[in-house]
Write an enzyme that holds these catalytic residues in place. Structure first.
Site, PDB file in Angstrom:
ATOM      1  CE  LYS A   1      -3.722   2.267   2.422  1.00 24.79           C
ATOM      2  NZ  LYS A   1      -4.139   2.833   1.136  1.00 24.79           N
TER       3      LYS A   1
ATOM      4  CG  ASN B   1     -10.667   3.647  -2.907  1.00 24.64           C
ATOM      5  OD1 ASN B   1      -9.926   4.306  -2.187  1.00 24.64           O
ATOM      6  ND2 ASN B   1     -10.315   3.274  -4.129  1.00 24.64           N
TER       7      ASN B   1
ATOM      8  CG  ASN C   1      -0.552   6.676  -5.661  1.00 24.19           C
ATOM      9  OD1 ASN C   1      -1.079   7.181  -6.653  1.00 24.19           O
ATOM     10  ND2 ASN C   1      -1.221   6.385  -4.565  1.00 24.19           N
TER      11      ASN C   1
ATOM     12  CB  CYS D   1      -1.489  11.778  -4.399  1.00 28.21           C
ATOM     13  SG  CYS D   1       0.212  11.490  -4.877  1.00 28.21           S
TER      14      CYS D   1
ATOM     15  CG  ASN E   1      -4.398   5.156  -8.848  1.00 26.10           C
ATOM     16  OD1 ASN E   1      -5.380   4.780  -8.216  1.00 26.10           O
ATOM     17  ND2 ASN E   1      -3.236   5.387  -8.287  1.00 26.10           N
ATOM     18  CB  THR E   2      -9.419   4.686  -8.894  1.00 29.43           C
ATOM     19  OG1 THR E   2      -8.792   5.726  -8.126  1.00 29.43           O
ATOM     20  CG2 THR E   2      -9.225   3.358  -8.208  1.00 29.43           C
TER      21      THR E   2
ATOM     22  N   GLY F   1     -12.576  -1.793 -10.511  1.00 26.29           N
ATOM     23  CA  GLY F   1     -13.346  -3.000 -10.783  1.00 26.29           C
ATOM     24  C   GLY F   1     -13.706  -3.126 -12.260  1.00 26.29           C
TER      25      GLY F   1
ATOM     26  N   GLY G   1      -6.562  -2.574 -13.876  1.00 28.47           N
ATOM     27  CA  GLY G   1      -7.897  -2.000 -14.013  1.00 28.47           C
ATOM     28  C   GLY G   1      -8.947  -3.033 -14.345  1.00 28.47           C
TER      29      GLY G   1
ATOM     30  CB  THR H   1     -11.679  -4.172  -7.328  1.00 26.29           C
ATOM     31  OG1 THR H   1     -11.310  -2.782  -7.316  1.00 26.29           O
ATOM     32  CG2 THR H   1     -13.085  -4.318  -6.801  1.00 26.29           C
TER      33      THR H   1
HETATM   34  C1  LIG Z   1      -9.619   0.318  -1.552  1.00 25.54           C
HETATM   35  C2  LIG Z   1      -8.579   0.721  -2.553  1.00 25.54           C
HETATM   36  C3  LIG Z   1      -7.397   1.316  -2.103  1.00 25.54           C
HETATM   37  C4  LIG Z   1      -6.415   1.708  -3.011  1.00 25.54           C
HETATM   38  N1  LIG Z   1      -5.256   2.252  -2.550  1.00 25.54           N
HETATM   39  C5  LIG Z   1      -4.257   2.567  -3.431  1.00 25.54           C
HETATM   40  C6  LIG Z   1      -3.013   3.044  -2.973  1.00 25.54           C
HETATM   41  O1  LIG Z   1      -2.754   3.174  -1.765  1.00 25.54           O
HETATM   42  N2  LIG Z   1      -2.066   3.351  -3.911  1.00 25.54           N
HETATM   43  C7  LIG Z   1      -2.272   3.201  -5.259  1.00 25.54           C
HETATM   44  O2  LIG Z   1      -1.362   3.469  -6.066  1.00 25.54           O
HETATM   45  N3  LIG Z   1      -3.456   2.714  -5.707  1.00 25.54           N
HETATM   46  C8  LIG Z   1      -4.429   2.404  -4.849  1.00 25.54           C
HETATM   47  N4  LIG Z   1      -5.610   1.882  -5.319  1.00 25.54           N
HETATM   48  C9  LIG Z   1      -5.798   1.707  -6.771  1.00 25.54           C
HETATM   49  C10 LIG Z   1      -5.442   0.275  -7.193  1.00 25.54           C
HETATM   50  O3  LIG Z   1      -4.103  -0.036  -6.930  1.00 25.54           O
HETATM   51  C11 LIG Z   1      -5.734   0.071  -8.706  1.00 25.54           C
HETATM   52  O4  LIG Z   1      -4.909   0.938  -9.460  1.00 25.54           O
HETATM   53  C12 LIG Z   1      -7.188   0.334  -9.059  1.00 25.54           C
HETATM   54  O5  LIG Z   1      -8.053  -0.120  -8.040  1.00 25.54           O
HETATM   55  C13 LIG Z   1      -7.614  -0.304 -10.380  1.00 25.54           C
HETATM   56  O6  LIG Z   1      -7.488  -1.699 -10.345  1.00 25.54           O
HETATM   57  P1  LIG Z   1      -8.714  -2.696 -10.012  1.00 25.54           P
HETATM   58  O7  LIG Z   1      -9.840  -2.318 -10.926  1.00 25.54           O
HETATM   59  O8  LIG Z   1      -8.156  -4.076 -10.280  1.00 25.54           O
HETATM   60  O9  LIG Z   1      -9.051  -2.496  -8.591  1.00 25.54           O
HETATM   61  C14 LIG Z   1      -6.623   1.497  -4.422  1.00 25.54           C
HETATM   62  C15 LIG Z   1      -7.789   0.887  -4.845  1.00 25.54           C
HETATM   63  C16 LIG Z   1      -8.770   0.491  -3.945  1.00 25.54           C
HETATM   64  C17 LIG Z   1     -10.020  -0.174  -4.466  1.00 25.54           C
END
Ligand SMILES: Cc1cc2nc3c(=O)[nH]c(=O)nc-3n(C[C@H](O)[C@H](O)[C@H](O)COP(=O)(O)O)c2cc1C
Length: 318
Positions: free
Chosen positions: A46, A70, A128, A131, A207-208, A232, A258, A281
């Site tokens: 994380k 999130n 990351n 931010c 990232n999201t 997701g 993603g 996710t």
């Molecule tokens: C609950 C949660 C916490 C996350 N925390 C971080 C984080 O601390 N650092 C980061 O680079 N991405 C973070 N992400 C983004 C994920 O690493 C990833 O890039 C994003 O969720 C897309 O992938 P997925 O669709 O497989 O979840 C977070 C995602 C979720 C859902």
């Protein structure tokens, strides 16, 4: 025939291309009861920041159609406690450890990189960049509402800022540097190129992407932060498009992230040009999913009589 699943990201060799995405797997220990973490290609921890952060107040997670929002707000205990308390466990896993860092200005990026450069067992540093930066924003404060934290432009939304962050880290370490990009840009290609020119050894996308959910009973946004990052299955086609574009724009390896829920999704990313993938996710639904993805890819290669997974990287683009 045992297919070869190993891949190479810069100087780092992974036994398979499957990693967990930052923030979705804690620091590994939390998942130990459910799955065999040691089977992963690598673990991504994380994100840590220089100082501890409490994150956003609850509610900070909302389930939405085909995904989740999130707004954790980079909650963490700060880099020094991470190094003291989490690194000893991560070291013992015997798989490559990728740390994820987030700086508010260039000095913080350098400081974080310097701290991890000293730790032998850290194989790579992921930036990351989704931010807000504190010092360099050309925009006025967005304020609470649209924008987590409200400190201005995200690093990953600007090629100059992206290059500044990557360069700052590069100055302090020879370890593998991975720049994690945001989908919230008009054109990702110049940003990916700026990251590579500044010294990134690999690019991870994505990232999201910010979204909103409304509670119609309360007539209010579900999340206290109003917006949250969407992840997701809902984001998979967007992520695939970005991986495709970045893989064409740069020569360094791309890590696809993603909406990956199963081995078929993972292969789509690799065929779009990703050398490796991260799963986020899906871990919440099934903590064993990454191991199942590795098994599924292995089975596919056997059935297709493909000796080496590297043959599939970018296969859909040829
Ligand atoms: C609950 C949660 C916490 C996350 N925390 C971080 C984080 O601390 N650092 C980061 O680079 N991405 C973070 N992400 C983004 C994920 O690493 C990833 O890039 C994003 O969720 C897309 O992938 P997925 O669709 O497989 O979840 C977070 C995602 C979720 C859902």
């Amino acid at each position: 025939m045992k297919p070869d699943l190993s891949i190479q990201i810069g100087s780092l060799k992974l036994k398979n291309p499957v990693m967990v995405a930052s923030g979705t797997f804690g620091y590994g220990k939390e998942a130990e009861r459910f799955t065999d973490v040691r089977k992963l290609g690598a673990i991504v921890a994380k994100t840590v920041t220089l100082k501890p952060r409490v994150g956003n107040p609850p509610p900070r997670i909302a389930e939405v159609t085909a995904g989740m929002l999130n707004a954790i707000g980079l909650q963490n205990d700060g880099v020094d406690r991470f190094i003291e308390e989490k690194i000893p466990y991560l070291k013992k896993l015997g798989i490559p450890v990728v740390v994820s860092i987030s700086g508010g200005n260039k000095e913080e990026w350098r400081e974080l990189a310097k701290k991890f450069d000293r730790i032998k067992e850290v194989s790579a540093i992921e930036l990351n960049l989704s931010c807000p930066n504190i010092h360099y924003s050309p925009l006025p404060q967005r304020g609470r509402g649209l924008g987590e934290g409200g400190d201005g432009l995200e690093w990953a939304q600007d090629s100059w800022l992206t290059a500044l962050a990557v360069k700052s880290v590069r100055l302090e370490t020879k370890k593998l540097v991975i720049a994690k990009l945001s989908p919230e840009v008009v054109d990702i290609k110049p940003i990916a190129k700026a990251a590579v020119e500044a010294g990134a050894d690999a690019i991870s996308v994505m990232n999201t992407i910010r979204g909103i959910a409304i509670d119609i009973e309360k007539r209010k946004p579900v999340l206290s932060n109003i917006t949250g990052g969407l992840s997701g299955p809902a984001i998979k086609p967007i992520a695939l498009r970005l991986v495709w574009q970045v893989a064409q724009a740069v020569k360094v390896p791309v890590i696809g992230i993603g909406g990956i829920m199963n081995w078929k999704d993972a292969l789509e990313f690799m065929m779009a040009g990703a050398t490796a993938i991260q799963v986020g996710t899906a871990n919440y639904i099934n903590p064993r999913v990454t191991v199942e993805i590795i098994e599924g890819i292995d089975q596919y290669l056997k059935e297709q009589e493909i000796q080496n997974i590297r043959q599939l990287i970018g296969a859909a683009r040829r």
